[in-house]
Design an enzyme around this catalytic site. Sequence first.
Site, PDB file in Angstrom:
ATOM      1  N   SER A 274       0.793  -1.229   0.000  1.00 37.91           N
ATOM      2  CA  SER A 274       0.000   0.000   0.000  1.00 37.91           C
ATOM      3  C   SER A 274       0.823   1.275   0.000  1.00 37.91           C
ATOM      4  O   SER A 274       0.326   2.322  -0.369  1.00 37.91           O
ATOM      5  CB  SER A 274      -0.935  -0.001   1.206  1.00 37.91           C
ATOM      6  OG  SER A 274      -0.188  -0.056   2.396  1.00 37.91           O
TER       7      SER A 274
ATOM      8  N   HIS B 161      -5.405  -4.601  -1.197  1.00 45.78           N
ATOM      9  CA  HIS B 161      -5.265  -3.600  -2.264  1.00 45.78           C
ATOM     10  C   HIS B 161      -5.260  -4.268  -3.638  1.00 45.78           C
ATOM     11  O   HIS B 161      -4.565  -3.817  -4.551  1.00 45.78           O
ATOM     12  CB  HIS B 161      -4.004  -2.766  -2.036  1.00 45.78           C
ATOM     13  CG  HIS B 161      -4.068  -1.979  -0.768  1.00 45.78           C
ATOM     14  ND1 HIS B 161      -4.726  -0.767  -0.678  1.00 45.78           N
ATOM     15  CD2 HIS B 161      -3.623  -2.256   0.482  1.00 45.78           C
ATOM     16  CE1 HIS B 161      -4.640  -0.317   0.563  1.00 45.78           C
ATOM     17  NE2 HIS B 161      -3.986  -1.206   1.295  1.00 45.78           N
TER      18      HIS B 161
ATOM     19  N   LYS C 243     -12.417  -1.758   1.547  1.00 41.15           N
ATOM     20  CA  LYS C 243     -11.754  -0.909   0.549  1.00 41.15           C
ATOM     21  C   LYS C 243     -12.562  -0.972  -0.760  1.00 41.15           C
ATOM     22  O   LYS C 243     -13.582  -0.311  -0.859  1.00 41.15           O
ATOM     23  CB  LYS C 243     -10.293  -1.324   0.385  1.00 41.15           C
ATOM     24  CG  LYS C 243      -9.494  -1.214   1.715  1.00 41.15           C
ATOM     25  CD  LYS C 243      -8.016  -1.343   1.513  1.00 41.15           C
ATOM     26  CE  LYS C 243      -7.249  -1.613   2.806  1.00 41.15           C
ATOM     27  NZ  LYS C 243      -7.331  -0.569   3.826  1.00 41.15           N
TER      28      LYS C 243
HETATM   29  N1  PLP Z   1      -3.931  -5.485   5.151  1.00 42.68           N
HETATM   30  C1  PLP Z   1      -3.582  -4.432   4.369  1.00 42.68           C
HETATM   31  C2  PLP Z   1      -2.535  -4.626   3.331  1.00 42.68           C
HETATM   32  C3  PLP Z   1      -4.192  -3.182   4.560  1.00 42.68           C
HETATM   33  O1  PLP Z   1      -3.838  -2.136   3.802  1.00 42.68           O
HETATM   34  C4  PLP Z   1      -5.178  -3.053   5.569  1.00 42.68           C
HETATM   35  C5  PLP Z   1      -5.842  -1.758   5.829  1.00 42.68           C
HETATM   36  O2  PLP Z   1      -5.264  -0.724   5.883  1.00 42.68           O
HETATM   37  C6  PLP Z   1      -5.497  -4.168   6.332  1.00 42.68           C
HETATM   38  C7  PLP Z   1      -4.870  -5.372   6.111  1.00 42.68           C
HETATM   39  C8  PLP Z   1      -6.555  -4.094   7.398  1.00 42.68           C
HETATM   40  O3  PLP Z   1      -7.804  -4.080   6.781  1.00 42.68           O
HETATM   41  P1  PLP Z   1      -9.118  -3.700   7.632  1.00 42.68           P
HETATM   42  O4  PLP Z   1      -9.287  -2.213   7.487  1.00 42.68           O
HETATM   43  O5  PLP Z   1     -10.210  -4.489   7.012  1.00 42.68           O
HETATM   44  O6  PLP Z   1      -8.849  -4.086   9.032  1.00 42.68           O
END
Ligand code: PLP
Length: 355
Positions: free
Chosen positions: A142, A170, A201
């Site tokens: 990200s 992502h 997302k």
């Molecule tokens: N994994 C990644 C790569 C993320 O970017 C995010 C969120 O920022 C998460 C996990 C966590 O997702 P959630 O918002 O559903 O807890």
Amino acid sequence: AGILNFCANNYLGLSSHPEVIRAGVEALEQFGAGLSSVRFICGTQSIHKDLEEKISRFHQREDAILYASCFDANAGIFEALLTPEDAVLSDELNHASIIDGIRLCKANKYRYRHMDMQDLEAKLQEAQKHRLRLVATDGAFSMDGDIAPLQEICQLAEKYEALVFIDECHATGFLGPNGRGTDELFGVMDKVTIINSTLGKALGGAAGGYTTGPKPLVDLLRQRSRPYLFSNSLPPAVVGCASKALDLLMESNAIAQSMAAKTQRFRSKMTAAGFTISGQDHPICPVMLGDARLASAMADDMLSRGIYVIGFSYPVVPKGKARIRVQISAVHSDEDIDRCVEAFTEVGRKHGALP
Ligand code: PLP
């Protein structure tokens, strides 16, 4: 003309899609505000089971299990799956939730350099002494918008008898020919064993996460995964929205294609203007600036021109690699993209980031 949001994870614009909103309202009316329970007591309704079935169909996996967030899915998987006899090999730039999930388990831990296949191979060789090996990586990262080399990872996993886990937060909904994710993009859907992803997302943007993969693994998680066992069931409205988002994506790939075209437009116009954009064809488009104060001052000036973006600097990204992370959405029009590029060009010149 209002302020344009260029920093949300709303890649497909589904959080404001009328059909997604209607589905949420209908679920709220039909199933109530919430379950006041974890799943295994009285927190399971037909919509939870239906969404789990839909998620596994979308990813072409055997089964799926819902969590309150992908953070929880990542927190709950490693401890449930791995013992002190096992090993987990993790990309050094993996998301914080993967790092925390790995911290919770008692397996032997190996951290390989970011997307460095030589280092992964060396660590896999070292890890041969353990009973089971799991390679864990973000599908798309990200902060940089770069994509894990999944073909190579899967080849190494095959060679050294390891399982592959990917976090597709992502990627789900828009990477690959049918938006299935990084594994589809690289043609390795049959080689990646476990996928964790978010409903927060591209899939409607509300909340929720999941694991999808082999049925025995999902059965194990239902028995042992602590965030699943000890946290409330997803609210019906959230389930309704995500379920409709998946329906829309399974009907047609037009929304994802439109987002990809806009990403291409932004990346090529910004590069032509003289900016360096990190990552590969991903809607996360980090405008690399280097200096933290420059990134923050430029982001402030962008807002005064109606473009909402945020500067990222140390410790979120390495020192000297400050950037403004732009995220493209299917709901941006071509004119919105052009307005964003024009604002960047003006602001970049003012601050000396462009000649
Ligand atoms: N994994 C990644 C790569 C993320 O970017 C995010 C969120 O920022 C998460 C996990 C966590 O997702 P959630 O918002 O559903 O807890």
